[in-house]
Scaffold this active site. Sequence first.
Site, mmCIF file in Angstrom:
data_model
loop_
_atom_site.group_PDB
_atom_site.id
_atom_site.type_symbol
_atom_site.label_atom_id
_atom_site.label_comp_id
_atom_site.label_asym_id
_atom_site.label_seq_id
_atom_site.Cartn_x
_atom_site.Cartn_y
_atom_site.Cartn_z
ATOM 1 N N ARG A 223 0.829 -1.207 0.000
ATOM 2 C CA ARG A 223 0.000 0.000 0.000
ATOM 3 C C ARG A 223 0.865 1.260 0.000
ATOM 4 O O ARG A 223 0.559 2.224 -0.696
ATOM 5 C CB ARG A 223 -0.918 -0.004 1.219
ATOM 6 C CG ARG A 223 -1.759 1.258 1.341
ATOM 7 C CD ARG A 223 -2.635 1.243 2.571
ATOM 8 N NE ARG A 223 -3.418 2.462 2.683
ATOM 9 C CZ ARG A 223 -4.331 2.689 3.625
ATOM 10 N NH1 ARG A 223 -4.570 1.759 4.553
ATOM 11 N NH2 ARG A 223 -4.999 3.822 3.669
ATOM 12 N N TYR B 238 -14.106 10.559 -1.572
ATOM 13 C CA TYR B 238 -13.197 10.083 -2.612
ATOM 14 C C TYR B 238 -13.281 10.936 -3.879
ATOM 15 O O TYR B 238 -12.386 10.896 -4.716
ATOM 16 C CB TYR B 238 -13.488 8.616 -2.961
ATOM 17 C CG TYR B 238 -13.012 7.653 -1.911
ATOM 18 C CD1 TYR B 238 -11.706 7.178 -1.902
ATOM 19 C CD2 TYR B 238 -13.868 7.215 -0.895
ATOM 20 C CE1 TYR B 238 -11.261 6.302 -0.924
ATOM 21 C CE2 TYR B 238 -13.442 6.341 0.087
ATOM 22 C CZ TYR B 238 -12.129 5.888 0.060
ATOM 23 O OH TYR B 238 -11.692 5.032 1.033
#
Length: 428
Positions: free
Chosen positions: A90, A244
Amino acid sequence: MKLTVVGGGSTYTPELIDGFARLRDTLPIEELVLVDPAADRLELVGGLARRIFAKQGHPGKIVTTSDLDAGVEGADAVLLQLRVGGQAARDQDETWPLECGCVGQETTGAGGLAKALRTVPLVLDIAERVRRTNPNAWIIDFTNPVGIVTRALLTAGHRAVGLCNVAIGFQRKFAKFLDVAPSEVHLDHVGLNHLTWELGARLGGPEGENVLPRLLTEHLDAIAEDLHMPSDVVTRLGVVPSYYLRYYYQHDAVVREQRTKPTRASEVAAMEKQLLELYGDPKLDVKPELLAKRGGAFYSEAAVDLAAGLLGRSADGMATGGSPYQVVNTFNKGTLPFLPDDAVIEVQASIDATGATPLPVPTLDPLYAGLIAHTTAYENLALEAALHGSRDAVFKALLAHPLVGQIEYAEKLTDELIAHNREHLAWA
């Protein structure tokens, strides 16, 4: 009822356990299996899970195992919460896209594609093993990128529904503003996973009064602050975009910000170290406060509601139908007429033992429909790359992504993606 969590060694699992314990009348679990290849983490998480159940008087048995086939055997539902490559992968997803001036994020942009390529083959392998063991089990996917992963599962014929905590977070926040129970707030939630808008907030159900205009009048600053967006833009839109959407609406500003801050992955990795130390304390029998900073708020409650709806059971074993409506990821089936039926969308759906059936949605403003269609095209190509990997497939997916879309960037990002993920890509 037997429920299995694949990725059960996650530091976030105690949030799930707490929800299972508190909501045991909604989802009466007799056996909960936590499956994870990381035996050391699994032992710590499993120990705390058993103490939480005991503390709250839950009679269910908790089993930990690294044997996937044994763990899913006989399960009524299997929850997937995986992170292939862990926080180290990540961290890379959030770093190398910035070299091209593109957002570094684990679920969208180039980093999101990298995560999809690592994740889809493994999830499909797990699902096939579930099907061999128990073809009637439901698969609940919380593994990002949820839309692409869920489409892979559904396209392969699995009994699957995708789940995200964004909608339930808005529902809880709006309910608090309105001083009503969360179940009283029905969201007109439309879009793709991590690309959604709240077009309305209705009291009492799909036909209830739309109080979103009131919320935007009375609580505008608080809502905009949570979204990290200017309040005047939220007012002009007249809807509440997912946070988002900031990666799309404020892309360059986000990139500048990301270049000056540690990655979220590095923050979470440090947090996970602290959490595992806490989990090792034999006196700890509640989820620690630090876990709230880990992310995924209300995931456990959303998971309980969805599993109860799909399995249709109550504490006395009678069919209940579970929650009548829930925001999930499922096949479009004509809901958004500008998308193919087999696109996976994130909308309110009726939930029962047959699965998720999307509720009708109004005709969308081109401002939203255009971005949804564009991103769906990218997701089609992303899934193609994940299933039949090649450099050309990765390049095409990146070129199609609204956050990339330029040949020079797509070429460089393709090389970077492959270089940083070679150990997880069988074809590379």
